[in-house]
Design a protein around this motif. Structure first.
Motif, mmCIF file in Angstrom:
data_model
loop_
_atom_site.group_PDB
_atom_site.id
_atom_site.type_symbol
_atom_site.label_atom_id
_atom_site.label_comp_id
_atom_site.label_asym_id
_atom_site.label_seq_id
_atom_site.Cartn_x
_atom_site.Cartn_y
_atom_site.Cartn_z
ATOM 1 N N LEU A 172 -18.288 -26.108 4.076
ATOM 2 C CA LEU A 172 -16.899 -26.435 3.754
ATOM 3 C C LEU A 172 -16.255 -25.425 2.810
ATOM 4 C CD1 LEU A 172 -17.066 -30.330 3.456
ATOM 5 C CD2 LEU A 172 -16.435 -28.920 5.423
ATOM 6 N N TYR A 173 -17.046 -24.624 2.127
ATOM 7 C CA TYR A 173 -16.474 -23.618 1.226
ATOM 8 C C TYR A 173 -15.849 -22.455 1.989
ATOM 9 C CZ TYR A 173 -18.584 -26.136 -2.607
ATOM 10 O OH TYR A 173 -18.903 -27.120 -3.511
ATOM 11 N N ASN A 174 -16.176 -22.367 3.286
ATOM 12 C CA ASN A 174 -15.590 -21.326 4.131
ATOM 13 C C ASN A 174 -14.724 -21.921 5.234
ATOM 14 O OD1 ASN A 174 -16.933 -19.099 2.824
ATOM 15 N ND2 ASN A 174 -18.831 -19.851 3.755
ATOM 16 N N ASP A 175 -14.419 -23.201 5.145
ATOM 17 C CA ASP A 175 -13.588 -23.853 6.143
ATOM 18 C C ASP A 175 -12.155 -23.333 6.008
ATOM 19 O OD1 ASP A 175 -11.590 -26.176 6.861
ATOM 20 O OD2 ASP A 175 -13.445 -26.634 7.940
ATOM 21 N N PRO A 176 -11.587 -22.733 7.078
ATOM 22 C CA PRO A 176 -10.249 -22.117 6.973
ATOM 23 C C PRO A 176 -9.167 -23.071 6.492
ATOM 24 C CG PRO A 176 -11.330 -21.486 9.025
ATOM 25 C CD PRO A 176 -12.179 -22.551 8.415
ATOM 26 N N ASP A 177 -9.189 -24.313 6.990
ATOM 27 C CA ASP A 177 -8.165 -25.273 6.584
ATOM 28 C C ASP A 177 -8.248 -25.585 5.091
ATOM 29 O OD1 ASP A 177 -7.299 -25.435 9.214
ATOM 30 O OD2 ASP A 177 -8.606 -27.143 9.687
ATOM 31 N N LEU A 178 -9.478 -25.760 4.613
ATOM 32 C CA LEU A 178 -9.657 -26.111 3.207
ATOM 33 C C LEU A 178 -9.346 -24.931 2.287
ATOM 34 C CD1 LEU A 178 -12.898 -28.297 3.354
ATOM 35 C CD2 LEU A 178 -10.525 -29.071 3.156
ATOM 36 N N VAL A 179 -9.791 -23.746 2.674
ATOM 37 C CA VAL A 179 -9.551 -22.566 1.837
ATOM 38 C C VAL A 179 -8.060 -22.251 1.757
ATOM 39 C CG1 VAL A 179 -9.964 -20.087 1.599
ATOM 40 C CG2 VAL A 179 -11.842 -21.607 2.244
ATOM 41 N N LYS A 180 -7.342 -22.507 2.854
ATOM 42 C CA LYS A 180 -5.893 -22.292 2.834
ATOM 43 C C LYS A 180 -5.222 -23.231 1.834
ATOM 44 C CE LYS A 180 -1.805 -22.190 5.837
ATOM 45 N NZ LYS A 180 -1.306 -22.381 7.232
ATOM 46 N N PRO A 226 -7.407 -22.371 -2.420
ATOM 47 C CA PRO A 226 -7.939 -21.002 -2.495
ATOM 48 C C PRO A 226 -9.045 -20.832 -3.540
ATOM 49 C CG PRO A 226 -5.525 -21.001 -2.487
ATOM 50 C CD PRO A 226 -5.950 -22.413 -2.689
ATOM 51 N N HIS A 227 -9.215 -21.824 -4.404
ATOM 52 C CA HIS A 227 -10.241 -21.710 -5.446
ATOM 53 C C HIS A 227 -11.649 -21.996 -4.924
ATOM 54 C CE1 HIS A 227 -9.831 -26.043 -5.252
ATOM 55 N NE2 HIS A 227 -10.850 -26.201 -6.063
ATOM 56 N N LEU A 228 -11.798 -22.486 -3.683
ATOM 57 C CA LEU A 228 -13.116 -22.882 -3.192
ATOM 58 C C LEU A 228 -14.147 -21.751 -3.212
ATOM 59 C CD1 LEU A 228 -12.270 -25.355 -0.273
ATOM 60 C CD2 LEU A 228 -13.308 -25.879 -2.497
ATOM 61 N N PRO A 229 -13.800 -20.522 -2.764
ATOM 62 C CA PRO A 229 -14.794 -19.442 -2.857
ATOM 63 C C PRO A 229 -15.205 -19.137 -4.304
ATOM 64 C CG PRO A 229 -13.082 -18.860 -1.286
ATOM 65 C CD PRO A 229 -12.605 -20.095 -1.998
ATOM 66 N N ILE A 230 -14.246 -19.227 -5.234
ATOM 67 C CA ILE A 230 -14.571 -19.023 -6.650
ATOM 68 C C ILE A 230 -15.491 -20.132 -7.130
ATOM 69 C CG2 ILE A 230 -13.594 -18.928 -8.989
ATOM 70 C CD1 ILE A 230 -11.044 -17.789 -7.751
ATOM 71 N N LEU A 231 -15.205 -21.342 -6.698
ATOM 72 C CA LEU A 231 -16.027 -22.478 -7.073
ATOM 73 C C LEU A 231 -17.445 -22.337 -6.534
ATOM 74 C CD1 LEU A 231 -16.383 -25.253 -8.312
ATOM 75 C CD2 LEU A 231 -15.323 -26.241 -6.261
ATOM 76 N N MET A 284 -12.486 -35.727 1.917
ATOM 77 C CA MET A 284 -12.484 -35.900 0.468
ATOM 78 C C MET A 284 -11.984 -34.643 -0.225
ATOM 79 S SD MET A 284 -14.349 -34.950 -2.475
ATOM 80 C CE MET A 284 -15.969 -34.479 -1.862
ATOM 81 N N VAL A 285 -12.455 -33.470 0.220
ATOM 82 C CA VAL A 285 -12.007 -32.207 -0.377
ATOM 83 C C VAL A 285 -10.517 -32.009 -0.112
ATOM 84 C CG1 VAL A 285 -12.316 -29.712 -0.424
ATOM 85 C CG2 VAL A 285 -14.294 -31.190 -0.081
ATOM 86 N N SER A 286 -10.077 -32.298 1.104
ATOM 87 C CA SER A 286 -8.679 -32.115 1.463
ATOM 88 C C SER A 286 -7.759 -32.974 0.608
ATOM 89 C CB SER A 286 -8.466 -32.444 2.947
ATOM 90 O OG SER A 286 -7.122 -32.239 3.319
#
Length: 426
Positions: free
Chosen positions: A354-362, A365-370, A341-343
């Motif tokens: 999932l906020y630190n998942d490498p595929d998703l963060v790539k 990039p806003h996930l850590p900010i979120l 769903m996130v992807s």
């Protein structure tokens, strides 16, 4: 045993069995483990503007040909969605099985005995963000599971700030100072969601929180407001008065404000994470692809805090296929489907990992900010009388934005109404 006594015992046993099968009088208990009935079900939720449902529904339907899920989409407006749910549930209709509900409706719907109680042990709650999990709880019991969560973000025109040698604003004063850059570019400065609907409550709450306050405290039993509310509302009202918030924004909901930003008409936008995925896609109507960034919401003395949003999945107490409905809720919210769903959308997941998942963060990039924003997010008032509370907030906040009341008078009138709601129990 006398024949009359035998008849009485048999009738009593039948009644006990019926009550057990129904989960007790009212049909709202049972912990999820006592859910009965299987077969095709209807999943009801607001309009899917980000495309997050088809993949998970198709996967479920492929694996469960005799228990297929049909999606029934309600209007985009949260108020219209709630009205449709309330009409169905008050009628005790079995048309809706799985309910995609706003996080602020849990207390009201549970208190009204419209939801099936879920079994906490069937869901990996310890692996999800606690603020998101808490939105599905009421009176110590679990009534809904997070499908996704939500926290407001500040979307900004990175190309224009970079050209001016500026960083994204951390305070409202910095944001207002940057409005001169917007004017030089021939666009409007800032917008959120200011139409008189639930989005206005969210934006007002965030302005109050930016000043260090809250609307209500102690689980919705005490009205807070006060000076922080006046300060927050004054910022918004002055924005409209000075033109830093464009006049059309008084009609904006999420989609109208997103369209304004993506068409290149806005410098700054407060909105939900779903905008990131859409603004990143190549589309002739999208003028900001590769030109925008995201930041935490600003406050008065530093970073602000978001209202906690999101979508929870609940099961209707009146569904005749509760077992299938519970199993679909478990399936739709598992980690693998949450990642997909996130992807697909860039929406905020309930799963912490999932906020630190490498595929998703790539990809996003806003996930850590979120995540930073979600950890500081605050819920809107938790009360079974939420609809009365939000209506009072919207009425007076809207009047101030329209210039019909001063912020001081609007907050005072709002305080009086909320106190009356608390004292009279709605």
């Amino acid at each position: 045993m006398p024949r009359r006594l035998v008849k009485f015992v048999l009738i009593g046993a039948v009644v006990a069995l019926v009550l057990t099968a129904c989960g007790g009088p009212g049909g709202s208990s049972g912990g999820g483990g006592g859910a009965q009935g299987t077969g095709p079900i209807t999943f009801v939720a607001g309009k899917d503007t980000s495309g997050k449902y088809p993949a998970v529904i198709n996967k479920w339907n492929s694996a469960h040909p005799d228990q297929k899920v049909s999606l029934l989409e309600l209007p985009t407006s949260a108020d219209a969605q709630r009205s449709a749910f309330v009409t169905n549930l008050q009628a005790k209709s079995d048309r809706y099985d799985v309910l995609g509900i706003d996080v602020v409706w849990t207390a009201e719907f549970a208190k009204s005995k419209w939801l099936l109680e879920l079994d906490k042990s069937q869901f990996p709650l310890d692996q999800m963000l606690k603020p998101a999990v808490d939105t599905g709880m009421f009176d110590g019991k679990m009534w809904a599971i997070p499908y996704d969560t939500n926290g407001g973000l500040l979307f900004y025109r990175k190309d224009l700030l970079d050209k001016a040698g500026k960083q994204p604003p951390k305070t409202f004063n910095e944001l207002m100072a940057d409005c001169s850059i917007a004017k030089q570019a021939g666009i409007d400065c800032y917008a959120g969601q200011f139409k008189k609907y639930e989005g206005l409550t969210v934006n007002f709450a965030e302005a109050v929180q930016a000043a260090g306050g809250e609307i209500m405290t102690d689980n919705g039993t005490k009205v807070a407001l006060g000076a922080p509310a006046v300060q927050g509302l004054s910022f918004l009202a002055n924005g409209f008065k000075d033109g830093d918030i464009p006049k059309p924004a008084i009609t904006y909901q999420e989609e109208e404000s997103r369209t304004a930003f993506m068409s290149g008409k806005l410098m700054f936008l407060r909105n939900w994470p779903y905008v990131y995925g859409l603004a990143s896609k190549a589309d002739p109507a999208n003028k900001v692809k590769g030109k925008f960034g995201v930041a935490p919401l600003p406050g008065f003395n530093g970073t602000g805090s978001s209202s906690l949003g999101g979508l929870n999945l609940a099961v209707s107490a009146f569904s005749k296929k509760q077992k299938t409905a519970v199993e679909f809720a478990k399936f739709a919210t598992n980690e693998a489907n949450a990642k997909e769903m996130v992807s697909l959308t860039g929406n905020a997941p309930a799963w912490t990992s999932l906020y630190n998942d490498p595929d998703l963060v790539k990809k996003f990039p806003h996930l850590p900010i979120l995540l930073q924003g979600l950890q500081a997010a605050k819920p809107r008032p938790i009360t079974p009388y939420y609809q009365e509370v939000t209506t009072a907030v919207q009425d007076d906040a809207y009047a101030a934005l329209q210039g019909q009341k001063t912020p001081d008078q609007a907050v005072q009138d709002m305080t009086n109404k909320l106190n009356e709601i608390v004292q009279n129990g709605g």
